[in-house]
Design a protein around this motif. Structure first.
Motif: not given
Ligand code: UDP
Length: 408
Positions: A41-58
């Protein structure tokens, strides 16, 4: 595909096999077998920052680990103007329960910026797209001919979302193949399937790796953090839901009984426009026993969590609370707000304490500061509960299970 030894030794790139001493050979084998089933499989994650906060940390360790396991995993960002991030922070706050109107003008900015981002995203090669949090949520409306599953993962505390905002966002959410929440109790009445995936930490990262006493002392010294008195700390984005003023109030009460220093450190996520104002309020409330640092240094976070007699996370809403997991992993005595994901990590009086008011936090602080043996006992149980439940290997396994359910 990266192959050279130098590239593979990147600081953050850890393989499943490295987890064997922590989770055992059988678990590593089980997870590797699941990875084999979705490896193409080829997966793409999309979020709004590479910097700060738990989502980046995950996503930082998860996307690296998925690639190290052989699953081609990309991570795309959406870009936004300050106006856009003002709107999305408002969405975040209303999802966590603040009662505010999200106006038509704000909806236009939000949807327009997401539309612009959609025109730049080319996702045809993907077998699954995973969109994180409200910022990029409406992207799906611009991919109507999609063939692959699209999953929306919401990381915020959804225990009491503001109803008008939820019903506005719901029309986007229900276009997804499924929604993913951090806890069962965040489940909503939705026309699409729901999954529950609890976050986890990377035990080998700069923030969580072992540190010698000397290195710890050196780091605290670099930031002029005194160690002559016991340290109490809270490490968090400067955000109202983390209740920094409640922490200061609790500290002042505790200080009447036990001599100690409070260290508040925070970084600011690039998609969070409210941090500056909260920092100013904290700085103006600080006194000579309260150190406030606005820095982004994972090794300092590590050194502080290992050095503090008490780690606080006195949140009033908390999707999960990775700072709690990180401190517990280091065997710290943690006092957390009795909310959201913190409740699922701390069992009150067994591996930490849960509190609802500054008075309760002050009382627990005094008790812990006066009782090193209690700190040690709680901390040892805290570490073991993270080992069993909240390491990145478990998160990888949850994702492998989930992706195999949504294979095309
Ligand atoms: N963090 C950090 N430096 C800071 C403050 C926070 O590196 O000064 C990190 C913290 O260690 C954790 C993440 O940011 O890994 C915050 O995640 P959490 O789930 O606790 O809260 P969120 O910011 O997502 O609400």
């Amino acid at each position: 595909m990266l192959t050279s030894a130098v590239q593979r030794s990147t600081l953050g790139l850890h393989t499943l096999e490295q987890y064997e001493p922590l989770i055992g050979a059988a678990a590593v084998e089980r997870i590797a077998a699941k990875a084999d089933r979705v490896r193409t499989m080829r997966i793409a994650h999309i979020s709004s920052t590479f910097y700060g906060g738990g989502v980046t940390e995950l996503l930082t360790p998860l996307t690296l680990m998925m690639n190290a396991t052989g699953i081609e995993t990309d991570w795309h960002l959406i870009q936004g103007t300050p106006g856009f991030f003002g709107c999305t922070k408002k969405l975040h706050n209303t999802l966590q329960g603040t009662s505010l109107e999200f106006s038509d003008a704000e909806k236009t900015i939000y949807e327009q910026v997401v539309f612009e981002n959609a025109t730049r995203l080319h996702l045809d090669d993907c077998d699954a797209v995973i969109v994180h949090d409200p910022q990029p949520l409406p992207l799906i409306t611009h991919f109507s001919d999609r063939e692959m599953p699209w999953l929306w993962q919401c990381h915020v505390d959804l225990s009491s979302p503001h109803a008008p905002v939820w019903s506005y966002l719901r029309k986007f959410i229900e276009q997804y193949s499924a929604a993913i929440f951090s806890l069962q109790e965040y489940g909503q009445d939705l026309q699409v399937g729901q999954h529950f995936v609890t976050p986890a930490i990377d035990p080998f990262s700069a923030k969580n790796r072992e540190m010698s006493d000397r290195e710890r002392q050196e780091f605290l010294g670099n930031y002029k953090i005194p160690t002559d008195r016991p340290l109490v700390t809270q490490i968090s984005r400067f955000d109202r839901w983390k209740d920094p003023m409640g922490v200061i109030e609790a500290f002042r009460k505790a200080r009447e009984q036990v001599d100690c220093t409070l260290v508040l450190i925070g970084n600011n996520a690039s998609d969070d426009p409210e941090g500056g104002k909260i920092l100013e309020t904290i700085e103006s409330a600080a006194d000579e026993d309260i150190i406030v640092l606005s820095v982004d240094d994972p090794t300092l976070v590590n050194a502080l969590q290992r050095s503090a007699a008490v780690v606080l996370q006195k949140s009033t809403r908390e999707g999960f609370g990775l700072t709690v997991t990180e401190a517990m992993w280091k065997g710290a005595a943690v006092i957390g707000g009795d909310v959201g994901g913190i409740r699922h990590q701390i069992k009150d009086g067994w591996n930490g304490f849960l509190v609802s008011t500054p008075d309760q936090a002050a009382a627990r602080m005094v008790r812990l500061l006066k009782n090193p043996k209690l700190r040690e006992e709680l901390g040892a149980r805290a570490k073991e509960s993270v080992r069993q439940n909240f390491l990145m290997s478990r998160l990888l396994e949850d994702w492998l299970d989930l992706l195999s359910k949504h294979e095309r």
